[in-house]
Write a protein that holds these residues in place. Structure first.
Motif, PDB file in Angstrom:
ATOM      1  N   UNK A 159      42.949  31.914  14.256  1.00  0.00           N
ATOM      2  CA  UNK A 159      42.688  30.546  14.723  1.00  0.00           C
ATOM      3  C   UNK A 159      42.569  30.518  16.236  1.00  0.00           C
ATOM      4  N   UNK A 160      41.632  29.734  16.746  1.00  0.00           N
ATOM      5  CA  UNK A 160      41.504  29.611  18.190  1.00  0.00           C
ATOM      6  C   UNK A 160      42.673  28.799  18.736  1.00  0.00           C
ATOM      7  N   UNK A 161      43.050  28.999  19.997  1.00  0.00           N
ATOM      8  CA  UNK A 161      44.227  28.309  20.531  1.00  0.00           C
ATOM      9  C   UNK A 161      44.183  26.794  20.334  1.00  0.00           C
ATOM     10  N   UNK A 162      42.986  26.185  20.494  1.00  0.00           N
ATOM     11  CA  UNK A 162      42.887  24.726  20.360  1.00  0.00           C
ATOM     12  C   UNK A 162      43.231  24.302  18.931  1.00  0.00           C
ATOM     13  N   UNK A 163      42.645  25.018  17.966  1.00  0.00           N
ATOM     14  CA  UNK A 163      42.916  24.687  16.569  1.00  0.00           C
ATOM     15  C   UNK A 163      44.384  24.911  16.232  1.00  0.00           C
ATOM     16  N   UNK A 164      44.899  26.032  16.723  1.00  0.00           N
ATOM     17  CA  UNK A 164      46.286  26.371  16.425  1.00  0.00           C
ATOM     18  C   UNK A 164      47.222  25.309  17.000  1.00  0.00           C
TER      19      UNK A 164
END
Lengths: 165, 415
Positions: free
Chosen positions: A1-6
């Protein structure tokens, strides 16, 4: 998962989650630490199976004075999360997470050794880097560098700045 | 007491043996408390801390730039990686990036360092398991790399070559040629090591099936690097969380499935070949000239530096400039050297792939001109914790093979 999604995903459960410099950081209460890490490890979406490190910082004069940080990594999703727990000066204790992540054993011993934070439920909480008879916890900001006397060949050697000559 | 009773009484007693802290195979000052039943290891408890030097505490009393010279001394067999993790962490806090050429130089030196580190591993492992000729060969080739390091940075170890905002200076004349010669020489030498060891009955007997650590156990114990990749997990920070442009280089993440000491041996040999591939790509990219340090005078080190007979120092021309020609330059120099760079408040965790696994720097700033906290997540410290899991139930002689296969460096473990 990308940091924003995470960050978004974690924030749904842990409201105190921020995204800074590409790193996701969540603050939890110390009572919630163990159940939170258990969930983060077991949930297939987060799958944080590897604990990179446990460490601490000391902020005397502030409350909470000590901050523990747990850097988590997922070998499946290749994402990271830092979980932070604040500890009051009067009671620097935290539950051990060695039951969830066996690697925490030595990391927690190091934090105990150098910061004096006690981990409840740790299998073998002893000093790890300093000798067993050492007094104090040198990474606390209240301890000066080189400010301790040391025992050498049966006699006490005064601290560097008080040796005279 | 009859003879039979005497035998059983002896059998019930176990023996506690201290291996180390001064044992040639413990790579420095590692002590293992072993509980033995004859030749079988019942329990193993590693005791560390004999090399604790307070590097983390020391960084809190020095400027940000001086931090490089401290962290480089932690794991002394991979100094460039310590410097890289630290400078990358500080650069992220500052919100800057090193110029492209500096990044190529960083990758170049890190990969040469990885080869040098693996060569020391090969040499010492060979020695510990009785293959003394391998020890001589490993150190022979490593010496060539150290010569390159000395030529470029002035020192064989603890270079402090990577600085916040770039690297100290560009490659000196002749260095590229030296590196090319090394790249041409090493593949044949690696083939020679393989001819010496890969089908050697003693080497196989000592390594195959010894010190098995499953992927599941390794991850639970936080183990990274060749030891984890030997269990089939392709975790490599260079590939998974690229830094310094690693996503643009061609290389393979080497894995094996056997999870034993022999698999770790195979992985390290193959990783040397992969590092050579990266080094060659770096040399191609170095055809492009460019600055090796950021322009910003509030970050860049003011002095022009040169390699002298005792390492890196101020160039005589620069000293003349600040002492005789320009008062402003002297003031700026004084301010940067004594106070240094101010780093905005915040914290970062920067991992890099060192020869031993995930090397992380957790760096905290409170906005001042000194680090508030630097924690080195050293892979040796973490990997060493897995040794009991690998040796308990095995033979005492295998302890030596297992320690060698984990390749711990006590400077990093104890910091």
């Amino acid at each position: 998962m990308r940091p924003e999604e995470l960050a978004q995903r974690i924030r749904a459960e842990l409201p105190e989650t921020i995204l800074a410099r590409g790193e996701v950081v969540a603050v939890v209460a110390r009572e919630a630490l163990v159940p939170t890490l258990e969930r983060l490890r077991a949930d297939p979406e987060t799958a944080f199976d590897l604990l990179s490190q446990v460490t601490a910082t000391d902020w005397p004069g502030r409350e909470p004075r000590f901050w523990l940080s747990y850097d988590l990594y997922s070998t499946r999703h290749r994402h990271r999360l830092r979980v932070k727990v604040g500890l009051p000066e009067a009671d620097p204790r935290a539950p051990s997470v060695a039951g969830i992540y066996p690697t925490a054993d030595w990391h927690e011993r190091e934090v105990y050794d150098l910061f004096g934070v006690v981990f409840d439920g740790h299998p073998d909480l002893r000093r790890i880097l300093l000798p067993e008879g050492w007094e104090g916890h040198p990474l606390r900001k209240t301890e000066e560098i080189g400010g301790v006397r040391t025992r050498f060949h049966g006699t006490w050697v005064p601290p560097v700045d008080r040796r005279g000559g | 007491m009859s003879e039979r009773e005497g035998v059983s009484a002896v059998r019930q007693e176990t023996m506690i043996v201290n291996m180390g802290p001064q044992h040639p195979s413990t790579h420095g000052v590692l002590r293992l408390l072993l509980e033995l039943d004859g030749e079988t290891v019942l329990a193993c408890r590693p005791v560390v801390g004999y090399l604790h030097t307070g590097i983390e505490k020391n960084t809190e009393y020095r400027t940000w730039q001086q931090g490089v010279t401290f962290v480089t001394r932690a794991d002394y067999l991979s100094p460039f990686f310590n410097e890289l993790a630290y400078t990358l962490a500080v650069e992220r806090l500052l919100g800057i990036e090193a110029p492209p050429r500096a990044q190529v130089l960083r990758v170049l030196f890190c990969e040469l360092n990885r080869i040098a580190s693996h060569l020391v591993w090969l040499a010492t492992s060979g020695m510990e398991l009785g293959a003394v000729s391998v020890m001589l060969y490993g150190f022979r080739e490593r010496e060539v790399i150290l010569d390159i390091f000395e030529m470029a940075t002035g020192l064989r170890m603890n270079h402090a070559y990577l600085r916040i905002g770039g690297v100290v200076m560009d490659l000196p004349p002749g260095a590229e040629e030296k590196i090319r010669d090394f790249c041409a020489m090493l593949p044949g030498r690696i083939a020679e090591y393989e001819r010496l060891l890969s089908r050697n009955p003693i080497w196989l007997e000592r390594n195959v099936g010894v010190g098995v650590l499953s992927a599941e156990d390794a991850i639970a114990l936080g183990v990274t690097g060749p030891t984890l990749r030997a269990a089939g997990v392709p975790k490599d920070v260079r590939r998974d969380e690229p830094y310094s442009g690693y996503e643009t280089y061609e290389f393979e993440v080497v894995t094996r499935e056997a999870a034993d000491c022999y698999a770790r041996y195979e992985i390290r040999l193959e990783e040397m070949r992969q590092s050579l591939r990266i080094v060659e790509q770096c040399l191609e990219r170095l055809r492009e000239p460019g600055p090796v340090m950021v322009e910003d005078p509030k970050v860049a080190w003011p002095a022009r530096l040169e390699v002298g007979p005792d390492g890196i120092g101020n160039s005589p021309a620069y000293v003349r400039h600040i002492m005789e020609e320009s008062m402003e330059a002297l003031i700026h120099h004084f301010k940067m050297v004594t106070e240094g760079v101010h780093v905005p408040a915040g914290e970062v965790y920067q991992p890099v792939e060192s020869p031993r696994g995930e090397l992380g720097m957790y760096v905290v700033s409170d906005g001042e001109h000194r680090p508030y906290r630097v924690r080195i997540r050293d892979p040796s410290f973490v990997n060493l914790q897995a040794v009991p899991k690998m040796v308990e139930g095995g033979l005492v002689a295998d302890v030596i093979a297992v320690i060698a296969s984990v390749d711990p460096v006590m400077g990093g473990v104890d910091r």
